[in-house]
Design an enzyme around this catalytic site. Sequence first.
Site, PDB file in Angstrom:
ATOM      1  CG  ASP A 316      -0.201   0.041   2.529  1.00  0.00           C
ATOM      2  OD1 ASP A 316       0.912  -0.515   2.592  1.00  0.00           O
ATOM      3  OD2 ASP A 316      -0.708   0.627   3.501  1.00  0.00           O
ATOM      4  CG  HIS A 643      -0.716  -7.200  -1.949  1.00  0.00           C
ATOM      5  ND1 HIS A 643      -1.833  -7.254  -2.738  1.00  0.00           N
ATOM      6  CD2 HIS A 643      -0.881  -6.142  -1.130  1.00  0.00           C
ATOM      7  CE1 HIS A 643      -2.652  -6.273  -2.399  1.00  0.00           C
ATOM      8  NE2 HIS A 643      -2.089  -5.580  -1.421  1.00  0.00           N
ATOM      9  CG  ASP A 699       5.114 -15.647  -5.849  1.00  0.00           C
ATOM     10  OD1 ASP A 699       4.898 -14.490  -5.443  1.00  0.00           O
ATOM     11  OD2 ASP A 699       5.931 -15.906  -6.759  1.00  0.00           O
ATOM     12  CD  GLU A 708       1.103  -5.655   1.916  1.00  0.00           C
ATOM     13  OE1 GLU A 708       0.197  -6.325   2.457  1.00  0.00           O
ATOM     14  OE2 GLU A 708       1.098  -4.412   1.881  1.00  0.00           O
TER      15      GLU A 708
HETATM   16  O1  9MR Z   1       2.680  -6.527   9.442  1.00  0.00           O
HETATM   17  C1  9MR Z   1       1.351  -6.295   9.912  1.00  0.00           C
HETATM   18  C2  9MR Z   1       0.854  -7.535  10.625  1.00  0.00           C
HETATM   19  O2  9MR Z   1       1.622  -7.775  11.773  1.00  0.00           O
HETATM   20  C3  9MR Z   1      -0.619  -7.375  10.985  1.00  0.00           C
HETATM   21  O3  9MR Z   1      -1.104  -8.591  11.517  1.00  0.00           O
HETATM   22  C4  9MR Z   1      -1.407  -6.980   9.740  1.00  0.00           C
HETATM   23  C5  9MR Z   1      -2.890  -6.769  10.015  1.00  0.00           C
HETATM   24  O4  9MR Z   1      -3.109  -5.662  10.835  1.00  0.00           O
HETATM   25  O5  9MR Z   1      -0.888  -5.792   9.185  1.00  0.00           O
HETATM   26  C6  9MR Z   1       0.448  -5.911   8.761  1.00  0.00           C
HETATM   27  O6  9MR Z   1       0.879  -4.679   8.281  1.00  0.00           O
HETATM   28  C7  9MR Z   1       0.320  -4.189   7.088  1.00  0.00           C
HETATM   29  C8  9MR Z   1      -0.183  -2.789   7.394  1.00  0.00           C
HETATM   30  O7  9MR Z   1      -1.271  -2.842   8.253  1.00  0.00           O
HETATM   31  C9  9MR Z   1      -0.529  -2.001   6.142  1.00  0.00           C
HETATM   32  N1  9MR Z   1       0.540  -2.023   5.203  1.00  0.00           N
HETATM   33  C10 9MR Z   1       0.946  -3.379   4.825  1.00  0.00           C
HETATM   34  C11 9MR Z   1       1.425  -4.123   6.046  1.00  0.00           C
HETATM   35  C12 9MR Z   1       1.981  -5.494   5.673  1.00  0.00           C
HETATM   36  O8  9MR Z   1       0.985  -6.377   5.277  1.00  0.00           O
END
Ligand code: 9MR
Length: 733
Positions: A316, A643, A699, A708
């Site tokens: 994102d 992602h 993947d 991601e």
């Molecule tokens: O790394 C984060 C993980 O520990 C959490 O469980 C998850 C859900 O809240 O979010 C991950 O972080 C994401 C973030 O919220 C938004 N940008 C992408 C991050 C990686 O997926």
Amino acid sequence: MAQDPREKVFNGDFSEGANGWFTVQATPASVGDGKLCANVQGGTQAPSDVIVGQNDILLQQDKSYTFAFTASANQPSTVKAQVQLSEEPYTATFSQDIPLGPEQSHAFTFTSSLETDHGQVSFQIGGNPAAWVFCVGGVSLTGGDPVPPYVPDTGPPVRVNQVGYLPFGPKHATVVTDAPGPIPWQVNNSAGVTVMSGTSTPAAGLDTSSGQQVHTLDFSAVTQAGTGYTLIVDGQTSYPFDISATAYDQLRSDALHFFYVQRSGIPITDALAPGYARPAGHVGVAPNQGDTSVPCQPGAGDYQLDVSGGWYDAGDEGKYVVNGGIATYQLLSLYERTLTAPRRRLGPPRDGDLRVPEHGNGVPDILDEARWELEFLLRMQVPAGQPLAGMAHHKVHDDNWTGLPMAPDQDPQPRHLHPPSTAATLNLAATAAQGARLYMRFDQGFAQRCLTAARTAWAAAQAHRDVHASKADATGGGPYNDCDVTDEFYWAAAELFITTGEQAFLDELRASPYATDDPFPPSGFGWQQVAALGRLDLATVPSPLPDGDRNAARASVVAAADRYLQTAQGQAYGMPLADNEYVWGSNSVVLNKLAVIATAFDLTGDQRYRDGVLEGLDYILGRNALNESYVTGYGRHNSHNQHSRLYGHAIDPALPEPPAGSIAGGPNVGLEDPKASRLLIDRTVDPPRRPAPQFCYIDDIQSWSTNEVAINWNSALSWVVSFAADQKNIGAP
Ligand code: 9MR
């Protein structure tokens, strides 16, 4: 109840929330009780102006299907229920206008005129002058052939580190086999000459991380450097690998280069990143609506801030102080380690090491890269004179999720500053304090600015100890919610103490619960658990810490490393990860544990720790159940469809893949995204069957919960790979 194997709709009972469903011009009002209710906008023209639907529906021509659902409306309305193509020319093979009122069940049978895997089930509910509420549940489309189960391509059953082993490091492999007793193996060099042979060791019982029967073997005695080695077991040949003292050099550089390509607020040039050139993102140029003058969310303040710069967090385009904190820390720590670790083999990173635009400014490039984010973190601080002055805004991101791909400079979403939080404030305090000591030699003015900001943030956090980001604040960006900030206080106090030597911060450390509690959680440190960061620095960075405290800090690092090694020793794939630790970003869990083990090596020189780190890296680079190197561009079979809105090759071939050196989040038993959930969970049995932990990964660009990219994962990779690269020929007789 077990699902009909011919069911084509995913999550038709909404038991997984709105997963898999999309809405157009409608906002989900509620999801639960087996149905989804949506607020439908009034005043639209055509039924197709407002839709609740699902894509990726498999349809076979001339096969019969039954389409069933319940639907209701809070006032007399009509739904056009369709089964159609999700792309042009949007041909429908079934279409029916259904008057709605109180809830009613519907079922229709039709023969498909379409043959596609891009089908769509859609409920078109536009065209009404007034707003209304549409509810739908029990959606099912059965027919055609059973959906074949997803089977990953795992290649040969012989699993090695596909990148390379250090000549005098450990060399282990895992083999998937039902053979009850030892089986013969041989290592061949690139000329096909066998350089070592032996027999395997069957693992005791099933390997629960993979659900496989496996053997392990050890070919550490092969020390001759070379490329194109293979391991052959029972006639099966592994993917090739190198043995080289420089096996990790390029990966170190590429893992760090990821940060440049993720930069916001600066054009990315082809000269520095061939194939990745793009205009500066979010510099206040339309269609961007950020980041040079970003307003606070309603109720969070009456001002705007210039929060341009920094790194995009992940797939994102949000920027989060909490996650930016640990990523910045790991880059700074990677640099600081080269100043403090007694057993380093390379000189400190220099100006010119990395591909960054600041090349030639006399400052080590790694510090230039970390400063790009640190400057952003400083901008997130609430200015003097405002309520909550000195705290840091938790995050800035789009108001709504955008589709994939999305070039940063083309993102049209409004962006807002989300309310300050204690966690973000302490992340700022910690990293700015860390930066203050490391930039002092290169830019005193900046170092001073960092220290002032760190002190201000610390004082603000003291005054507002319990201001937390809401878990529910997760539209258009992630929440990074964290309600326990005792660890953030400990980390910030540690960095402030190391930098200033002031008694007040030592008192804070001694009064912290972490004075006695273990800062190294069983499942490793991470963005939410950061006490370990402070403890690692107290153990390694010179400071006025009294000897007794320093020795205790060091002992705690070594004890944690021992526990993590113990976990690894129980694993046939050699990684320090227990079955219950395959969470979102599990690869970073592995890497962060490896960083603790590596620090134990730096502190003790005990080779067991160095070996544990290298073996853990083997898992990341291919010695695993999926035979997958999770790092783009490294290893014969590597993750390259992560992602990301920036690297959209999997969707648009004109766009690049993630840059070489990008690590994927990794197996996650939560399977929180619809792509992974739909593909990997077998719902034709009751209860639904989830794969073994290591298989909870795909993947695919749509699988954000397993695949991601993220700055805190690449910072962990960078740190550990830098350590590994530093080892070179260590261990040579
Ligand atoms: O790394 C984060 C993980 O520990 C959490 O469980 C998850 C859900 O809240 O979010 C991950 O972080 C994401 C973030 O919220 C938004 N940008 C992408 C991050 C990686 O997926």
